[in-house]
Write an enzyme that holds these catalytic residues in place. Structure first.
Site, PDB file in Angstrom:
ATOM      1  N   MET A   1      25.751  56.577  50.649  1.00 38.12           N
ATOM      2  CA  MET A   1      26.529  55.282  50.414  1.00 38.12           C
ATOM      3  C   MET A   1      27.740  56.520  49.047  1.00 38.12           C
ATOM      4  O   MET A   1      28.763  56.271  48.487  1.00 38.12           O
ATOM      5  CB  MET A   1      26.483  54.848  49.102  1.00 38.12           C
ATOM      6  CG  MET A   1      25.395  53.271  50.103  1.00 38.12           C
ATOM      7  SD  MET A   1      26.754  53.234  51.871  1.00 38.12           S
ATOM      8  CE  MET A   1      27.996  52.261  50.768  1.00 38.12           C
ATOM      9  N   ARG A   2      27.411  57.218  48.882  1.00 38.26           N
ATOM     10  CA  ARG A   2      28.180  58.482  48.056  1.00 38.26           C
ATOM     11  C   ARG A   2      29.212  58.721  48.794  1.00 38.26           C
ATOM     12  O   ARG A   2      30.692  58.802  47.743  1.00 38.26           O
ATOM     13  CB  ARG A   2      27.384  59.338  47.353  1.00 38.26           C
ATOM     14  CG  ARG A   2      28.076  59.784  46.198  1.00 38.26           C
ATOM     15  CD  ARG A   2      26.915  61.387  44.990  1.00 38.26           C
ATOM     16  NE  ARG A   2      26.359  60.857  44.760  1.00 38.26           N
ATOM     17  CZ  ARG A   2      24.848  61.193  44.652  1.00 38.26           C
ATOM     18  NH1 ARG A   2      24.188  61.924  46.138  1.00 38.26           N
ATOM     19  NH2 ARG A   2      24.207  60.480  44.080  1.00 38.26           N
ATOM     20  N   ALA A   3      29.283  59.458  50.403  1.00 40.39           N
ATOM     21  CA  ALA A   3      30.896  59.561  50.090  1.00 40.39           C
ATOM     22  C   ALA A   3      31.967  58.564  49.902  1.00 40.39           C
ATOM     23  O   ALA A   3      32.842  58.236  49.917  1.00 40.39           O
ATOM     24  CB  ALA A   3      30.157  59.839  51.893  1.00 40.39           C
TER      25      ALA A   3
END
Length: 712
Positions: free
Chosen positions: A284-286
């Site tokens: 989910m960092r993107a």
């Protein structure tokens, strides 16, 4: 004591606004400066593209920083760290302003230099235990720059990952127990030809930018003109861009102040999630980085609302290094897919254009002038043109080959070998087998403890790494093992006349040097029979696939891999020892097969290759992997010459493995060859890729462990 690497930028630094031809890199650096929560920048590109120059120039335009006066850890006066080792700082503590700090982390830095260690001057001089901050403390609330970050040693990468994940650096060593805040913007530059980054560290960079030398001759000439002017008179050149630098610094301050007011609507957040899902990014960092970068991009352009142009600019920088791709695919982003996902942008309010009575027949000249961007505007990249560098052009990946008629009808038997060698021997029927999909290999290591170059594979005693002991080694260059030194000197203090609060009395024989253990890299030399007897398509495809997979693994672990092929009447060093995946993939994909079997020539070329590599890098341990059916059919006394060449390799102490590709009722030629090589013989009917890699796993050469003394 001043903090390490805390000196302000030199006044002769090249101006940031004078850099041309690196628009994506400049924009990524600006966005992470406007919003440090974006998470840093990784700049990938070929050598000589001003990566380091641009990063160092950034520090000159950063707004100054307010810090607690006298605090070695750069605490914010408005929100000091309650657990600061120099604290606690009272609310009314004095503050001061200093320039923003760019701290450089050398690739060869030691662990205690990065995280800090016991202050030797205080410990040995005054007898007090005092902590000396390291580079992570100096970089707090600033920039931490790592040039050639892909060459950073694993144990230093672990320290950076820990600090980036927690925002704190913890030191538990040599009687010191300290934890301090360490929130910094991590900036790394790298040349992809030198190796890739660990996925964990790669994901910690919020944005990535690909840079390449401009292809436009006029732009290249402008780059050279500016650089020569700067070298001739740095002060005059810097003064020429002083107004631009001041304007850029003011724009950064304005964007930072505007950042909290920028609105990101729910429908835009959903659009960002759709884009990230469509590109199949991991984690989910993107999504989070893209959202933050889009907000920063809007603030940079003076807007309080995010547009699709902001999302597009953010996605181009946040997603390329996070999308799922095949191992040999170059990084990049399908911008046509990105445009389809984003759709048409909302029309932005523009000042009304004055009516021009001339637009009639001269329409083709005015249209481009209206819609094209100035190439010198490196920071206004709402919808920049895709870069023409690595990953975007014709060299992005090796071409996919469709099996044609020549490759679907291979010659299973080397019938042409019955002819006599002569002028026509060079003209041999060839086929071309394509490699399969490369895969991640199992880790294979050399047993024991070596002493090779630092890498990521086999255990070795190296100059950098974790301390595993101490020894009396007073030669220069070793790292002092302070606890062992003190333990060795303590029993002698009474005899040396020390009394009361006197300082510790040391002698040369007390000194102990730390023994550090890390990982070394190896050399895997593949010697492949590409003659007609190996022309069966499935055999060559398996061999090529295994070679590419081993190369991929070596690329990530700092190994070298070489390839020697022999066919017809000669052997060729098809791939000199290298770590470049792109070059290796092209060479292996284009490897033909067919003709006679010059086995002796292949072994002799391998012996010469290893001899030269031993001169260049005497500590790197090699492993020879010979893939053949044992036949030798080229030239007079072919069999005898091949066995003499094998004896030569055995006498040189080269560890070898023979992969026997003979099928059906065999003659045992490869087994006999293995005896001459002193190699392990592995009978394999078909050289399946997984079998080949498992053989290498079992047969990695061992080196006796180095004697390691211990402190008394």
């Amino acid at each position: 004591m001043p903090s390490p690497s805390a000196a302000p930028p030199e006044p002769r630094t090249y101006p940031f606004s004078a850099v041309v031809g690196s628009d994506d890199m400049a924009l990524a650096l600006v966005l992470t400066t406007v919003s440090p929560e974006v998470g840093g920048v990784l700049v990938r590109g070929e050598k000589g593209t001003a990566k380091t120059t641009t990063v160092r120039a950034l520090a000159r335009v950063l707004p100054p920083l307010a810090v607690v006066e006298g605090c070695r850890f750069s605490c914010d006066p408005a929100d000091p760290d309650p657990r600061c080792p120099d604290g606690p700082h009272p609310a009314a503590t004095a503050s001061t302003t200093r320039p923003a700090r760019l701290v450089e982390l050398p690739v060869g830095a030691t662990e205690d230099r990065v995280i800090g260690s016991l202050d030797l001057q205080q410990a040995l001089g005054a007898g007090r235990v005092s902590y000396e901050p390291g580079l992570l403390a100096a970089a707090h609330r600033g920039l931490l720059y790592v040039d050639e970050v892909n060459l950073l040693h694993d144990h230093l990468v672990d320290l950076l990952l820990d600090a980036a994940a927690t925002g704190r650096s913890t030191v538990e060593r040599e009687g010191v127990s300290v934890a301090h805040a360490s929130r910094m913007v991590l900036i790394g530059t790298m040349n992809p030809e030198e190796g890739e980054l660990r996925p964990q560290l790669l994901d910690r960079f919020g944005l990535t930018a690909e840079v390449a030398a401009p292809r436009d001759p006029a732009l290249r000439a402008e780059v050279v003109r500016r650089r020569m002017a700067f070298d001739r008179d740095p002060d005059a050149f810097t003064a020429r861009y002083a107004d631009d630098e001041a304007e850029l610094s003011g724009r950064l301050r304005t964007a930072r102040a505007l950042l909290p007011q920028v609105e990101l609507r729910d429908d835009q957040l959903l659009l960002i999630a759709e884009v990230c899902a469509a590109f199949e990014v991991d984690g989910m960092r993107a999504d989070l980085v893209t959202a933050r970068a889009a907000v920063a991009h809007a603030a940079w352009h003076g807007r309080t609302t995010v547009t699709r142009a902001d999302i597009r600019a953010a996605a181009r920088l946040a997603l390329p290094h996070r999308r799922r791709r095949n191992p040999f695919d170059a990084p990049g982003l399908d911008e046509e897919l990105l445009d389809r996902l984003l759709g048409e942008d909302e029309p932005e309010p523009e000042p009304p254009q004055p009516e021009d009575p001339q637009p009639g027949p001269d329409d083709e000249g005015s249209e481009p002038a209206d819609g094209s961007a100035d190439p010198a505007e490196g920071t206004d990249a709402g919808s920049p043109a895709p870069p023409s560098g690595p990953g975007q052009g014709a060299d992005a990946r090796p071409p996919d080959r469709e099996p044609g008629a020549s490759s679907t009808e291979p010659e299973p038997e080397p019938e042409p070998a019955r002819d006599q060698d002569g002028p026509t021997a060079a003209v041999v029927p060839t086929t071309l087998a394509s490699a399969g999909t490369a895969y991640r290999t199992r880790l294979f290591t050399a047993s024991g403890v070596g002493a090779g170059e630092a890498g990521r594979r086999s255990r070795a005693v190296t100059r950098t790494g974790r301390s595993v002991g101490a020894a009396f080694r007073p030669e220069p260059g070793g790292r002092l093992h302070l606890p062992a030194t003190i333990r060795a000197a303590a029993p002698q203090q009474a005899a040396r006349g020390r009394a009361g609060a006197d300082v510790l009395r040391l002698r040369r024989e007390d000194l102990r040097t730390a023994i550090t253990e890390g990982r070394e890299s190896n050399l895997v030399l593949l010697v492949v029979d590409a003659s007609g007897s190996m022309a069966a398509r499935r055999r060559m495809e398996a061999v090529k696939t295994a070679a590419l997979s081993l190369l991929l693994d070596a690329y990530q672990r700092r190994d070298k891999v070489g390839l020697v092929t022999f066919r017809g009447s000669a052997a060729t060093l098809a791939l000199p020892p290298t770590s470049s995946v792109e070059v290796a993939a092209r060479r292996l994909e284009e490897l033909p097969n067919g003709g006679r079997t010059p086995l002796a020539e292949g072994l002799l070329v391998a012996a010469e290759t290893l001899r030269l590599e031993r001169i260049r890098d005497p500590r790197r341990r090699p492993l020879l992997v010979l893939v053949t059916d044992g036949r030798a059919t080229s030239g007079p006394d072919a069999v005898a010459r091949s066995r003499r060449a094998a004896d030569l390799l055995r006498a040189a102490g080269v560890a070898s493995v023979v992969i026997d590709c003979e099928t059906g009722f065999g003659l045992g030629l490869a087994r006999t060859l293995a005896l001459h090589l002193g190699a392990e013989h592995v009978p394999v009917g078909e050289v399946a890729a997984d079998q080949l890699v498992s053989v290498v796993h079992r047969a990695a050469p061992a080196r006796p462990a180095q004697p390691q003394g211990r402190a008394a």
